[in-house]
Write a protein that holds these residues in place. Sequence first.
Motif, PDB file in Angstrom:
ATOM      1  N   MET A  97       0.812  -1.213   0.000  1.00 11.67           N
ATOM      2  CA  MET A  97       0.000   0.000   0.000  1.00 11.67           C
ATOM      3  C   MET A  97       0.848   1.267   0.000  1.00 11.67           C
ATOM      4  O   MET A  97       0.416   2.322  -0.469  1.00 11.67           O
ATOM      5  CB  MET A  97      -0.941   0.005   1.218  1.00 11.67           C
ATOM      6  CG  MET A  97      -2.004  -1.076   1.196  1.00 11.67           C
ATOM      7  SD  MET A  97      -3.128  -0.957   2.616  1.00 11.67           S
ATOM      8  CE  MET A  97      -3.859   0.642   2.335  1.00 11.67           C
ATOM      9  N   GLN A  98       2.092   1.171   0.518  1.00 14.23           N
ATOM     10  CA  GLN A  98       2.926   2.363   0.566  1.00 14.23           C
ATOM     11  C   GLN A  98       3.351   2.814  -0.826  1.00 14.23           C
ATOM     12  O   GLN A  98       3.608   4.003  -1.041  1.00 14.23           O
ATOM     13  CB  GLN A  98       4.162   2.093   1.418  1.00 14.23           C
ATOM     14  CG  GLN A  98       5.062   0.983   0.884  1.00 14.23           C
ATOM     15  CD  GLN A  98       6.222   0.679   1.813  1.00 14.23           C
ATOM     16  OE1 GLN A  98       6.704   1.575   2.510  1.00 14.23           O
ATOM     17  NE2 GLN A  98       6.667  -0.566   1.835  1.00 14.23           N
ATOM     18  N   TYR A  99       3.381   1.903  -1.788  1.00 16.75           N
ATOM     19  CA  TYR A  99       3.737   2.264  -3.160  1.00 16.75           C
ATOM     20  C   TYR A  99       2.570   2.949  -3.872  1.00 16.75           C
ATOM     21  O   TYR A  99       2.754   3.518  -4.942  1.00 16.75           O
ATOM     22  CB  TYR A  99       4.181   1.029  -3.934  1.00 16.75           C
ATOM     23  CG  TYR A  99       5.491   0.475  -3.441  1.00 16.75           C
ATOM     24  CD1 TYR A  99       6.695   0.902  -3.984  1.00 16.75           C
ATOM     25  CD2 TYR A  99       5.527  -0.460  -2.405  1.00 16.75           C
ATOM     26  CE1 TYR A  99       7.903   0.399  -3.520  1.00 16.75           C
ATOM     27  CE2 TYR A  99       6.718  -0.964  -1.941  1.00 16.75           C
ATOM     28  CZ  TYR A  99       7.909  -0.529  -2.500  1.00 16.75           C
ATOM     29  OH  TYR A  99       9.104  -1.011  -2.032  1.00 16.75           O
ATOM     30  N   ALA A 100       1.387   2.855  -3.291  1.00 17.92           N
ATOM     31  CA  ALA A 100       0.222   3.552  -3.829  1.00 17.92           C
ATOM     32  C   ALA A 100       0.000   4.888  -3.119  1.00 17.92           C
ATOM     33  O   ALA A 100      -1.028   5.536  -3.327  1.00 17.92           O
ATOM     34  CB  ALA A 100      -1.016   2.676  -3.706  1.00 17.92           C
ATOM     35  N   GLY A 101       0.973   5.289  -2.287  1.00 16.58           N
ATOM     36  CA  GLY A 101       0.869   6.561  -1.581  1.00 16.58           C
ATOM     37  C   GLY A 101       0.015   6.515  -0.345  1.00 16.58           C
ATOM     38  O   GLY A 101      -0.407   7.575   0.153  1.00 16.58           O
ATOM     39  N   LEU A 102      -0.256   5.316   0.198  1.00 19.61           N
ATOM     40  CA  LEU A 102      -1.088   5.176   1.391  1.00 19.61           C
ATOM     41  C   LEU A 102      -0.233   4.784   2.582  1.00 19.61           C
ATOM     42  O   LEU A 102       0.837   4.166   2.440  1.00 19.61           O
ATOM     43  CB  LEU A 102      -2.172   4.122   1.164  1.00 19.61           C
ATOM     44  CG  LEU A 102      -3.140   4.393  -0.002  1.00 19.61           C
ATOM     45  CD1 LEU A 102      -4.082   3.207  -0.173  1.00 19.61           C
ATOM     46  CD2 LEU A 102      -3.926   5.669   0.229  1.00 19.61           C
ATOM     47  N   ASN A 103      -0.677   5.158   3.786  1.00 22.10           N
ATOM     48  CA  ASN A 103       0.023   4.791   5.010  1.00 22.10           C
ATOM     49  C   ASN A 103      -0.271   3.342   5.365  1.00 22.10           C
ATOM     50  O   ASN A 103      -1.409   2.876   5.239  1.00 22.10           O
ATOM     51  CB  ASN A 103      -0.381   5.707   6.161  1.00 22.10           C
ATOM     52  CG  ASN A 103       0.057   7.143   5.939  1.00 22.10           C
ATOM     53  OD1 ASN A 103       1.111   7.392   5.349  1.00 22.10           O
ATOM     54  ND2 ASN A 103      -0.745   8.085   6.407  1.00 22.10           N
ATOM     55  N   VAL A 104       0.756   2.651   5.818  1.00 21.30           N
ATOM     56  CA  VAL A 104       0.611   1.246   6.197  1.00 21.30           C
ATOM     57  C   VAL A 104       0.430   1.158   7.706  1.00 21.30           C
ATOM     58  O   VAL A 104       1.205   1.731   8.475  1.00 21.30           O
ATOM     59  CB  VAL A 104       1.834   0.424   5.750  1.00 21.30           C
ATOM     60  CG1 VAL A 104       1.683  -1.033   6.196  1.00 21.30           C
ATOM     61  CG2 VAL A 104       1.999   0.507   4.246  1.00 21.30           C
ATOM     62  N   LEU A 105      -0.589   0.421   8.130  1.00 20.54           N
ATOM     63  CA  LEU A 105      -0.881   0.260   9.553  1.00 20.54           C
ATOM     64  C   LEU A 105       0.006  -0.838  10.133  1.00 20.54           C
ATOM     65  O   LEU A 105       0.133  -1.918   9.533  1.00 20.54           O
ATOM     66  CB  LEU A 105      -2.352  -0.103   9.741  1.00 20.54           C
ATOM     67  CG  LEU A 105      -2.890  -0.173  11.165  1.00 20.54           C
ATOM     68  CD1 LEU A 105      -2.941   1.231  11.774  1.00 20.54           C
ATOM     69  CD2 LEU A 105      -4.287  -0.799  11.179  1.00 20.54           C
ATOM     70  N   PRO A 106       0.655  -0.610  11.276  1.00 17.44           N
ATOM     71  CA  PRO A 106       1.442  -1.676  11.901  1.00 17.44           C
ATOM     72  C   PRO A 106       0.566  -2.900  12.194  1.00 17.44           C
ATOM     73  O   PRO A 106      -0.580  -2.766  12.621  1.00 17.44           O
ATOM     74  CB  PRO A 106       1.949  -1.022  13.202  1.00 17.44           C
ATOM     75  CG  PRO A 106       1.936   0.439  12.916  1.00 17.44           C
ATOM     76  CD  PRO A 106       0.756   0.663  12.009  1.00 17.44           C
ATOM     77  N   VAL A 107       1.136  -4.077  11.957  1.00 17.89           N
ATOM     78  CA  VAL A 107       0.330  -5.302  12.022  1.00 17.89           C
ATOM     79  C   VAL A 107      -0.251  -5.550  13.411  1.00 17.89           C
ATOM     80  O   VAL A 107      -1.416  -5.942  13.551  1.00 17.89           O
ATOM     81  CB  VAL A 107       1.165  -6.517  11.564  1.00 17.89           C
ATOM     82  CG1 VAL A 107       1.456  -6.440  10.082  1.00 17.89           C
ATOM     83  CG2 VAL A 107       2.454  -6.620  12.370  1.00 17.89           C
ATOM     84  N   TRP A 108       0.531  -5.311  14.443  1.00 16.23           N
ATOM     85  CA  TRP A 108       0.028  -5.606  15.780  1.00 16.23           C
ATOM     86  C   TRP A 108      -0.963  -4.541  16.245  1.00 16.23           C
ATOM     87  O   TRP A 108      -1.777  -4.793  17.143  1.00 16.23           O
ATOM     88  CB  TRP A 108       1.197  -5.747  16.758  1.00 16.23           C
ATOM     89  CG  TRP A 108       2.155  -6.798  16.306  1.00 16.23           C
ATOM     90  CD1 TRP A 108       3.467  -6.645  15.983  1.00 16.23           C
ATOM     91  CD2 TRP A 108       1.863  -8.183  16.073  1.00 16.23           C
ATOM     92  NE1 TRP A 108       4.030  -7.831  15.574  1.00 16.23           N
ATOM     93  CE2 TRP A 108       3.057  -8.797  15.617  1.00 16.23           C
ATOM     94  CE3 TRP A 108       0.717  -8.971  16.199  1.00 16.23           C
ATOM     95  CZ2 TRP A 108       3.139 -10.147  15.297  1.00 16.23           C
ATOM     96  CZ3 TRP A 108       0.795 -10.326  15.864  1.00 16.23           C
ATOM     97  CH2 TRP A 108       1.982 -10.895  15.427  1.00 16.23           C
ATOM     98  N   THR A 109      -0.913  -3.366  15.636  1.00 15.19           N
ATOM     99  CA  THR A 109      -1.946  -2.361  15.901  1.00 15.19           C
ATOM    100  C   THR A 109      -3.296  -2.844  15.379  1.00 15.19           C
ATOM    101  O   THR A 109      -4.337  -2.605  15.991  1.00 15.19           O
ATOM    102  CB  THR A 109      -1.575  -1.020  15.248  1.00 15.19           C
ATOM    103  OG1 THR A 109      -0.316  -0.575  15.753  1.00 15.19           O
ATOM    104  CG2 THR A 109      -2.632   0.038  15.527  1.00 15.19           C
ATOM    105  N   ALA A 110      -3.272  -3.536  14.231  1.00 14.82           N
ATOM    106  CA  ALA A 110      -4.505  -4.090  13.674  1.00 14.82           C
ATOM    107  C   ALA A 110      -5.123  -5.102  14.621  1.00 14.82           C
ATOM    108  O   ALA A 110      -6.357  -5.135  14.818  1.00 14.82           O
ATOM    109  CB  ALA A 110      -4.217  -4.740  12.322  1.00 14.82           C
TER     110      ALA A 110
END
Length: 315
Positions: free
Chosen positions: A18-31
Amino acid sequence: MEFLLFLEAIFTFCDPAMQYAGLNVLPVWTAFAIAGGLYAVVYVFKAIGLLVMAKKQGKTGLAWCAFIPFASTFLLGELAGELRFGSVKVKHLGIIAMVMELIYTFSGVFVIGWQANLISGGSYIVERVLNNAGDVIGYTTVFEGVSQQLQTLLNVFSVIELVFSFVQLIAFIFLNIAFFRRYAPLSYIWMVLFCAILPPVEAFLVFAYRNRKPIDFDAYMKERAERIRRAQQAQFGPYGPYGQNPYGQNPYGQNPYGQNPYGQNPYGQNPNANAPSEPDDPFGEFSSPRPQQPSQGQDGNADGSKDKNGDDFFS
């Protein structure tokens, strides 16, 4: 099951591509933490609702199941009872739905947990997705450093999750049909649709109906049909709403006995006296009032009884 549904929805925002599409990536353990918080809200509402229902039905020995994940599904089935379609009876819906839920949830959490561990450890690469002309149309995440045995195990659990996502949905639909027929007989179809599309809604409906008394769905529908028939007879007469007696009077003359040949009600009492009535709806103030029909009684029924069906949720 609700936890897995929340986790699957939130985990899509953890994909490194998702970061290559200009979006922020959510940390996995935060999910995982967010999904756990949402599930806790659903858990509390459902547990309280099931606990109150179990006590009202005298199932105090099973009340503890309301607070145990998966066991609460079994308790829901015990409160719903058997599901009847004509002469066909389906028993133990709670046990069936609980087993399906266990398999689906375990396999889904295993797959997502495995992917989250690889993402947090950096064991992945992001590849470009090209079309036939060689243009970049997207990106995808490919995991590295995975043994053949582990990859095979992941594929097996992925297939199990996919298959049982449909199987457990079917089991829960039948379970909800049996449950809402007892607690919301006139609007149970809407309730089942809501729960099938948005499963977490089931917990809030269980909480909302916790103070209702369960009824026999078949007996209730028969009694309701009889009351409607009596009200129509009282309004339109024995020849229905299409006109009066074409003979101008009773074609058989008057009653040769001069009165009811039985002398009184042959049943000895009001035939609807022991008929089950629908419980009050906690959302009755949002229901549209039904117009009263003229009849022999004050409230639209031939015997003067009140019609209690207008306060059902979504009816």
